[in-house]
Structures are given as C-alpha cells and as structure tokens.
Motif scaffolding. Structure first.
Motif, PDB file in Angstrom:
ATOM      1  N   LYS A   1      37.472  17.212  -8.590  1.00 40.11           N
ATOM      2  CA  LYS A   1      37.475  16.346  -9.773  1.00 40.11           C
ATOM      3  C   LYS A   1      37.779  14.896  -9.414  1.00 40.11           C
ATOM      4  N   ALA A   2      38.678  14.725  -8.450  1.00 38.02           N
ATOM      5  CA  ALA A   2      39.134  13.363  -8.108  1.00 38.02           C
ATOM      6  C   ALA A   2      38.105  12.599  -7.276  1.00 38.02           C
ATOM      7  N   ASP A   3      37.210  13.317  -6.637  1.00 39.99           N
ATOM      8  CA  ASP A   3      36.241  12.661  -5.756  1.00 39.99           C
ATOM      9  C   ASP A   3      35.217  11.857  -6.565  1.00 39.99           C
ATOM     10  N   GLU A   4      34.882  10.682  -6.079  1.00 50.91           N
ATOM     11  CA  GLU A   4      33.956   9.813  -6.806  1.00 50.91           C
ATOM     12  C   GLU A   4      32.580  10.457  -6.975  1.00 50.91           C
ATOM     13  N   PHE A   5      32.084  11.108  -5.907  1.00 50.74           N
ATOM     14  CA  PHE A   5      30.727  11.658  -5.988  1.00 50.74           C
ATOM     15  C   PHE A   5      30.661  12.875  -6.902  1.00 50.74           C
ATOM     16  N   SER A   6      31.546  13.848  -6.650  1.00 55.20           N
ATOM     17  CA  SER A   6      31.476  15.076  -7.454  1.00 55.20           C
ATOM     18  C   SER A   6      32.139  14.925  -8.820  1.00 55.20           C
ATOM     19  N   GLY A   7      33.103  14.009  -8.913  1.00 56.97           N
ATOM     20  CA  GLY A   7      33.823  13.863 -10.177  1.00 56.97           C
ATOM     21  C   GLY A   7      33.208  12.852 -11.130  1.00 56.97           C
ATOM     22  N   GLU A   8      32.391  11.958 -10.583  1.00 58.09           N
ATOM     23  CA  GLU A   8      31.884  10.865 -11.431  1.00 58.09           C
ATOM     24  C   GLU A   8      30.371  10.667 -11.336  1.00 58.09           C
ATOM     25  N   ILE A   9      29.867  10.568 -10.110  1.00 60.99           N
ATOM     26  CA  ILE A   9      28.447  10.216  -9.937  1.00 60.99           C
ATOM     27  C   ILE A   9      27.530  11.380 -10.316  1.00 60.99           C
ATOM     28  N   LEU A  10      27.803  12.574  -9.787  1.00 58.15           N
ATOM     29  CA  LEU A  10      26.930  13.721 -10.080  1.00 58.15           C
ATOM     30  C   LEU A  10      26.858  14.056 -11.570  1.00 58.15           C
ATOM     31  N   PRO A  11      27.990  14.063 -12.292  1.00 60.04           N
ATOM     32  CA  PRO A  11      27.874  14.342 -13.721  1.00 60.04           C
ATOM     33  C   PRO A  11      27.007  13.311 -14.447  1.00 60.04           C
ATOM     34  N   GLU A  12      27.095  12.081 -14.025  1.00 60.68           N
ATOM     35  CA  GLU A  12      26.393  11.001 -14.724  1.00 60.68           C
ATOM     36  C   GLU A  12      24.901  10.977 -14.376  1.00 60.68           C
ATOM     37  N   LEU A  13      24.593  11.107 -13.087  1.00 54.35           N
ATOM     38  CA  LEU A  13      23.219  10.887 -12.631  1.00 54.35           C
ATOM     39  C   LEU A  13      22.583  12.096 -11.960  1.00 54.35           C
ATOM     40  N   GLY A  14      23.371  13.094 -11.644  1.00 52.23           N
ATOM     41  CA  GLY A  14      22.829  14.254 -10.927  1.00 52.23           C
ATOM     42  C   GLY A  14      22.437  13.879  -9.506  1.00 52.23           C
ATOM     43  N   THR A  15      21.761  14.807  -8.848  1.00 49.74           N
ATOM     44  CA  THR A  15      21.381  14.556  -7.451  1.00 49.74           C
ATOM     45  C   THR A  15      20.335  13.450  -7.338  1.00 49.74           C
ATOM     46  N   ALA A  16      19.716  13.101  -8.470  1.00 54.76           N
ATOM     47  CA  ALA A  16      18.703  12.039  -8.460  1.00 54.76           C
ATOM     48  C   ALA A  16      19.278  10.697  -8.020  1.00 54.76           C
ATOM     49  N   VAL A  17      20.591  10.592  -7.985  1.00 53.37           N
ATOM     50  CA  VAL A  17      21.221   9.352  -7.513  1.00 53.37           C
ATOM     51  C   VAL A  17      20.805   9.046  -6.073  1.00 53.37           C
ATOM     52  N   LEU A  18      20.318  10.046  -5.360  1.00 54.11           N
ATOM     53  CA  LEU A  18      19.941   9.844  -3.953  1.00 54.11           C
ATOM     54  C   LEU A  18      18.637   9.054  -3.792  1.00 54.11           C
ATOM     55  N   VAL A  19      17.831   8.994  -4.835  1.00 52.52           N
ATOM     56  CA  VAL A  19      16.492   8.396  -4.706  1.00 52.52           C
ATOM     57  C   VAL A  19      16.561   6.984  -4.112  1.00 52.52           C
ATOM     58  N   GLU A  20      17.360   6.118  -4.715  1.00 55.53           N
ATOM     59  CA  GLU A  20      17.381   4.709  -4.272  1.00 55.53           C
ATOM     60  C   GLU A  20      17.924   4.536  -2.857  1.00 55.53           C
ATOM     61  N   PRO A  21      19.100   5.082  -2.523  1.00 62.24           N
ATOM     62  CA  PRO A  21      19.581   4.847  -1.155  1.00 62.24           C
ATOM     63  C   PRO A  21      18.701   5.470  -0.075  1.00 62.24           C
ATOM     64  N   ILE A  22      18.117   6.642  -0.343  1.00 58.03           N
ATOM     65  CA  ILE A  22      17.254   7.258   0.676  1.00 58.03           C
ATOM     66  C   ILE A  22      15.973   6.432   0.820  1.00 58.03           C
ATOM     67  N   ASN A  23      15.493   5.913  -0.305  1.00 58.66           N
ATOM     68  CA  ASN A  23      14.315   5.043  -0.243  1.00 58.66           C
ATOM     69  C   ASN A  23      14.627   3.761   0.525  1.00 58.66           C
ATOM     70  N   ALA A  24      15.806   3.193   0.263  1.00 51.09           N
ATOM     71  CA  ALA A  24      16.201   1.975   0.985  1.00 51.09           C
ATOM     72  C   ALA A  24      16.275   2.230   2.484  1.00 51.09           C
ATOM     73  N   ALA A  25      16.644   3.442   2.835  1.00 51.00           N
ATOM     74  CA  ALA A  25      16.742   3.789   4.251  1.00 51.00           C
ATOM     75  C   ALA A  25      15.364   4.060   4.862  1.00 51.00           C
ATOM     76  N   GLY A  26      14.331   3.952   4.042  1.00 51.25           N
ATOM     77  CA  GLY A  26      12.974   4.207   4.547  1.00 51.25           C
ATOM     78  C   GLY A  26      12.761   5.663   4.899  1.00 51.25           C
ATOM     79  N   ALA A  27      13.528   6.518   4.234  1.00 51.76           N
ATOM     80  CA  ALA A  27      13.509   7.947   4.581  1.00 51.76           C
ATOM     81  C   ALA A  27      12.994   8.798   3.430  1.00 51.76           C
ATOM     82  N   PHE A  28      12.312   8.157   2.463  1.00 55.07           N
ATOM     83  CA  PHE A  28      11.797   8.862   1.282  1.00 55.07           C
ATOM     84  C   PHE A  28      10.311   9.153   1.549  1.00 55.07           C
ATOM     85  N   PRO A  29      10.005  10.349   2.066  1.00 53.31           N
ATOM     86  CA  PRO A  29       8.621  10.604   2.488  1.00 53.31           C
ATOM     87  C   PRO A  29       7.643  10.400   1.332  1.00 53.31           C
ATOM     88  N   THR A  30       6.679   9.544   1.556  1.00 54.51           N
ATOM     89  CA  THR A  30       5.767   9.113   0.501  1.00 54.51           C
ATOM     90  C   THR A  30       4.322   9.341   0.943  1.00 54.51           C
TER      91      THR A  30
END
Lengths: 79, 575
Positions: B231-260
């Motif tokens: 609960k106290a962790d930022e990712f599992s306690g705050e980010i995932l409830p708000e945005l789900g795993t889709a939060v990964l889209v932008e940082p993985i894309n920024a890393a050039g690792a979003f296979p397109t």
C-alpha cells in the motif's frame, strides 16, 4: 533559453498547481543538466526515475538544449 | 490439501492425498515438477499423454494479499517445451479454499465431446457432458455456466480458439465481476485444454478449508507487514490504481523499446493517443472504471473497465501488453479499436500478444497495412469463424511467417516477444532467449535496471551485466510464481525487510526454517526442472536464440542491435 517540462504517471497530482496538461515552460541556462532541471522545477528527486529529452532517454548529467521537451517519469514495475 | 486427478478418457475424477515431497510447493514449482515427472517429454502436446495442471500458489488461500494466482502448466504445443502461465481472477483463491492443491487433467475425451468439470465443494467434483458449449465464446460460456451452476461460481474456460486447438489459445478465467477477462494467455494452453475435451472448470467460491499452517500468528504478522508495504509503495499504492499497467507506454516508448510496426521501430508516433494517461482520462470521462478490483485478495486494484462513448462495457482490463500488441506493434493508434481487439481475444480465447504479433507479421508481409484496425478486427473474428486466414492468425506469428515466407518473425521457441524490444533493453534479450518458456517478459523483467536511476544501473544498449541481472531475476521470479504473489505486489518484497517477510511466511506455513538461500534454491530448482524437460523434449541451446532481425536490423531511434553473445546467453543458467 527555455524548456517545456511534462510530468507523467501520477506526478501531476503531486504538483497540481504547477503543471498544466501541456507542460510547464521554464527558463533554463546554458549547459543545465537533467539533474539540475529536476532541482530547478522542484520535483522531488525520488519521484523521478526516468527522464527523456526530445523523446530520447537521458542520463542525469545530460545537457538540456534550448527549446527541449523534457518528460519526467516515475519508477516502474512490470511483468 | 488434495490433488484432484481428472481422467478425460474415462470421465472419472479421483481425490488423492498430496505426496509429501510436494507439500511445500505450489504454483509454478508444482506444475513444472508434475509435468516433468508425469508427462513424456517427446509426447504430442495435444495428445493423450500430455497433462494439464492447475495449481494455486503456495500462499494462495492464505491471509496474504495479492496471492490469488493460479498457475497452469503442460507441455506447450506452441513452444514444444514446458509451459507455466498464470492467471488472477477468482479461481486460484477458490481452489485453495476448497483445499485443492492441484487439478491434474489427463487423457482425452472422444472427439466432438465436451465436458465441464464442476467442483461443487471440497469433496465433490463431477464431469458434466456439455457438447452444446463446444465452439462457444467465453463470455457466453460464463453466462451459461453461471445460469446453470450459480452466479457466484468461478468459471475457467476456453473459447473457440481452444476448441480448434490453435497454438495461441488462452485459458480465460472470471474476475470478481464474473467476466472471463483474466487470461492464462501464453503458450497455447487453451489448445491443450481443448484437446482433452475440457471446455470449462466451474469452482465453488464458498470453500473454507483452512490452510495447513505451522504458525498462524507468525504468518499473519508478516502478511500484515507485507500488505502495508504494498500500500505504501508509490507504484503499487498509487500509480497502478490510477493508470494501470498502461502507465508503462510512455517511458518504454521514450526508451525506444516500444516495438512498432512489427518491431521495425522502437518508438510509435501515435503514442500519446494510447498512453496510460490518455486511457485513464478517457475511461473516467466516459463513466468507465479505473481502480477496478479484478482479482481475489487484491489491494492494488490495477484493473479497469473500458467503455464506449455511450458508457457501454467494452473490456476489462485494458493492459499495457495489449495496448502494445494491438496498438504500436500493428501501427494502430485507435484506443477504441485496441479495446475491441482485447475483448475479442478474451471472448475467442486468444493470447493478445501472440495474436497481435501474428497480425503484425501479416501486415509486415504485405497482407493489409500497418494501422488498419478494421483488418485487425476482421482477422481476429476470422479465428472464431475458422477461416484459413483465421487459423493462421490463431496459430501465431510463426505460422503466419511460414505461410507468407516472411522471416521477420519476433518469436523465441515460437512464442512472441512482449512489449519490450530486446535491442533497446538488452537484458530482455537474455530473458526472451533463455527462459524455458519461450519469449516471456514475466520470466525475468529487467526493465527497471535498464532504465531507472536516470538511464539505467546497467547500460540498456550494451551486453555488460545483462546476463547476470536476467539470471537473478529469472531465479527470483520462478520462486515468486511458486508462492503465487502477483507481479505487481512485488513492491512488498523489494526491500530486505520485505523479502524477509516472505521468508517468515514460508517458514510459518511450512514449519521449516527458510531464508535467502532457500529462496534462491527454490527458484533454481524450478528452472532446472524446466530445462531438464526441454532438453528431453529435444530443445537445445540453438533454441535459446533470438531471430536474426534483432541482430541484423538496427532499431531506430537509437539504431541498436542485440549485442549479447551466444556464449554469454548459454552461460545464463550455469549455476
């Protein structure tokens, strides 16, 4: 010199008054680094794990060019 | 705790005492060890001798949060090797509360017959002839079975793809709302279930069998501390409830690792139209749900309900991997189309990743065009219709590549990569290549080490250190998949104190001393067993290779190729 700073994830909720949807334009100086920019815009360092400059992944000591779009991302977990 | 052995040839069920050697196992360790000991490795995965094992995690059914996981194992018709794929929803917890440590399904029913295994309570399980369900889609199956056996029952089933025994067929399981939207997606295990003539398993959710626990109080204390950390962790306690795993889209894309566009590029121009921030905003505007609870015992609530402009249900839960496979990978930036494709895959019973990549390979080979969501939807519908093209798509990227004589097929051991290009995150190259599972991101997700701390604690584009982090993560994950902790609740074990809580719970449940060394031994044992099965099945280190496209084609925008050598890959499990 200027840079546009955009926050992702739940970062905007931590700084609700400071960052419009389109990002915050800030005055920067020549050779400012990513780490210095994070400090300048007063986003807590522990809230930022990944930064991109103009869409490219950056290191803490990378220099921000004039007119750059800088994105801040939080720590991630996956699987 | 009991084993429930189900013989589909004779249509009989048998309750067995759990052999003592299995008493401290669960989840992936149990499925892999049983498969390795009971299934002839060279057997036809869709034949009489293969067995399909369902096993809740070792902690599933306890007071520990986020442990509602069910491992499903068999010899995979997709990879030709051993497979474990796990799923959330309600089934794992329900089975554990009925005192069922594993269901072992063996033999196969006569052609054209179809059965439902109805587990009524901790003593009664029956096979019910249900030919009328054959070919039926999963949402309809769940509806029929809820009407017949009770609305509150947990349903785990296959769709038409499983009935057709296609290599991308998933096993779908109902969430807390009774929708069959949680998937054991990988490795074609739905085809194994279909080959046996088992359409569905219905599980009573009111079981109250107490876990065998050496020291309940000690377990409770450690599980409470674990939950607090999640609960106290930022990712599992705050980010995932708000945005789900889709939060990964932008940082993985920024890393050039979003296979397109079938991994021709590492960044997708349309990323802002389908990132987690856009998705969450859209869902809220339309009256859908974020912070949705999908699985038993969950305190993270990373699920969502995606709805139309009119607020009508489309799918649950729209996840990062599917946003990639049905989005960037096929060049599609239409989130509504992605949601529709996600629903169709759940309903037809298909792995969204293998299916999206199969479509991407088809587009790359000149069948349709990248970005054409209508063609993608038609292709998935064709799987259910049983057309020739539908069969190709349902059999996955390799089948499509062979048909079109096209060699840009991003798979390992026949299974598609996931949403991380191995050229831009080289640790994922090691995981994809070497895990006994075929290209599987969950087997050893090393993205954080490659990207965080402002650009990675290892250089993401270089080979240095990648084998070691992949090895350590794979060993760790084999243990995590054994105890049944959800990937996203790993925040609870991220610190020394957190993993210490896991060791305490292992000890409190088993009555045995347990520490860091035992944890590593557990993971190593699981992988060793899996590698042993694969070697017996005929897989060699030549199968632990990525396709040539990842070595020969520099990936924009960083223009990198995989640099981890074959020799280094082969040293991954030298322990």
């Amino acid at each position: 010199m200027k840079a546009l700073v955009r926050l992702y994830g739940t970062l905007p909720e931590h700084y609700p008054d400071n960052y419009p949807d389109g990002g915050l334009e800030v005055e920067i100086w020549e050779n400012i680094s990513v780490a210095e920019l994070v400090e300048l815009v007063q986003v807590a360092r522990e809230h930022v794990a990944i930064v991109s400059i103009n869409g490219m992944l950056s290191k803490a000591d990378d220099v921000i060019p004039d007119g750059a779009q800088v994105k801040f991302f939080q720590s991630i977990t996956g699987g | 705790m009991k084993f429930l052995r189900v013989n589909m040839t004779t249509q009989t069920v048998q309750w067995e005492d759990v052999p003592k050697k299995y008493s401290t196992l669960g989840g992936r360790a149990l499925t892999s060890i049983v498969v390795n000991s009971e299934v002839p490795a060279t057997t036809d995965p869709l034949g009489n001798e293969n067995k399909l094992i369902f096993a809740p995690g070792y902690f599933t059914g306890t007071t520990l949060v986020n442990t509602g996981r069910l491992s499903v194992g068999a010899k995979s018709p997709l990879t030709g090797g051993i497979k474990e794929s796990n799923v959330g929803g309600t089934v794992g917890f329900s089975l554990a509360k009925l005192g069922i440590k594993a269901i072992i399904v063996e033999g196969k029913a006569a052609d054209e017959s179809s059965f439902v295994l109805n587990i009524e309570d901790e003593e009664v399980a029956t096979l019910v002839r249900s030919d009328e369900l054959k070919g039926m889609r999963t949402y309809a199956v769940a509806e029929k079975l809820h009407a017949k056996f009770g609305e509150s029952k947990s349903v785990t089933c296959i769709g038409p793809a499983g009935d057709f025994q296609l290599l991308s067929a998933s096993i779908q399981s109902t969430d807390l709302d009774g929708r069959p939207c949680r998937a054991a997606g990988r490795g074609g295990l739905g085809a194994v279930m279909g080959s046996k003539g088992l359409k569905a398993i219905v599980v009573d959710r009111t079981g109250r069998v107490s876990e065998e626990m050496a020291n309940l109080e000690r377990f409770k204390q450690a599980s409470k501390a674990y939950a607090k950390d999640v609960k106290a962790d930022e990712f599992s306690g705050e980010i995932l409830p708000e945005l789900g795993t889709a939060v990964l889209v932008e940082p993985i894309n920024a890393a050039g690792a979003f296979p397109t566009n079938n991994a021709r590029m590492g960044q997708f121009k349309g990323v802002e139209k389908l990132n987690g921030e856009t998705m969450a905003k859209l869902i809220k505007e339309r009256g859908g749900k974020t912070k949705h609870k999908g699985c038993s015992q969950c305190i993270i609530d990373c699920s969502n309900e995606f709805v139309t402009e009119k607020g009508e249900y489309v799918t649950s839960s729209l996840e990062y991997e599917t946003i990639w496979s049905m989005g960037g990978m096929i060049g599609n930036d239409n989130l509504d189309a992605i949601a529709r494709l996600d629903f169709l895959c759940d309903d037809i019973g298909l792995d969204t990743m293998n299916t999206g990549v199969a479509i991407a390979v088809a587009f790359d080979a000149g069948y349709g065009e990248f970005g054409d969501a209508e063609v993608a939807i038609r292709l998935v519908e064709e799987v259910a219709a049983g057309t020739k093209m539908g069969m190709l798509i349902g059999n996955g990227p390799d089948a499509v590549g062979i048909h079109f004589n096209h060699d840009r097929v991003p798979t390992v051991k026949g299974q598609s990569i996931a949403a991380y290009d191995p050229r831009a995150i080289q640790g994922m190259a090691v995981t994809y290549a070497t895990t006994p599972m075929g290209a599987d991101h969950t087997a050893g997700w090393v993205v954080d080490q490659n990207l965080e701390a402002f650009g990675g604690t290892v250089e993401p584009h270089g080979p240095k250190g990648q084998v070691e982090i992949s090895r350590n993560t794979q060993i760790h994950m084999a243990a995590v998949d054994t105890v049944g902790i959800c990937d996203f609740a790993q925040s609870g074990l991220a610190t020394d104190e957190g993993i210490g809580n896991v060791f305490t719970m292992m000890s409190a449940k088993s009555g045995l001393s347990f520490g860091e060394k035992n944890w590593a031994e557990l993971g190593k044992t699981v992988i060793k067993v899996e590698l042993e099965f694969n070697r017996k099945a005929g897989l060699t280190n030549k199968d632990d290779r990525l396709p040539l496209m990842f070595y020969n084609e520099p990936l924009p925008p960083y223009n990198v190729v995989v640099k981890v050598s074959d020799k280094d890959m082969d040293s991954t499990f030298d322990y």
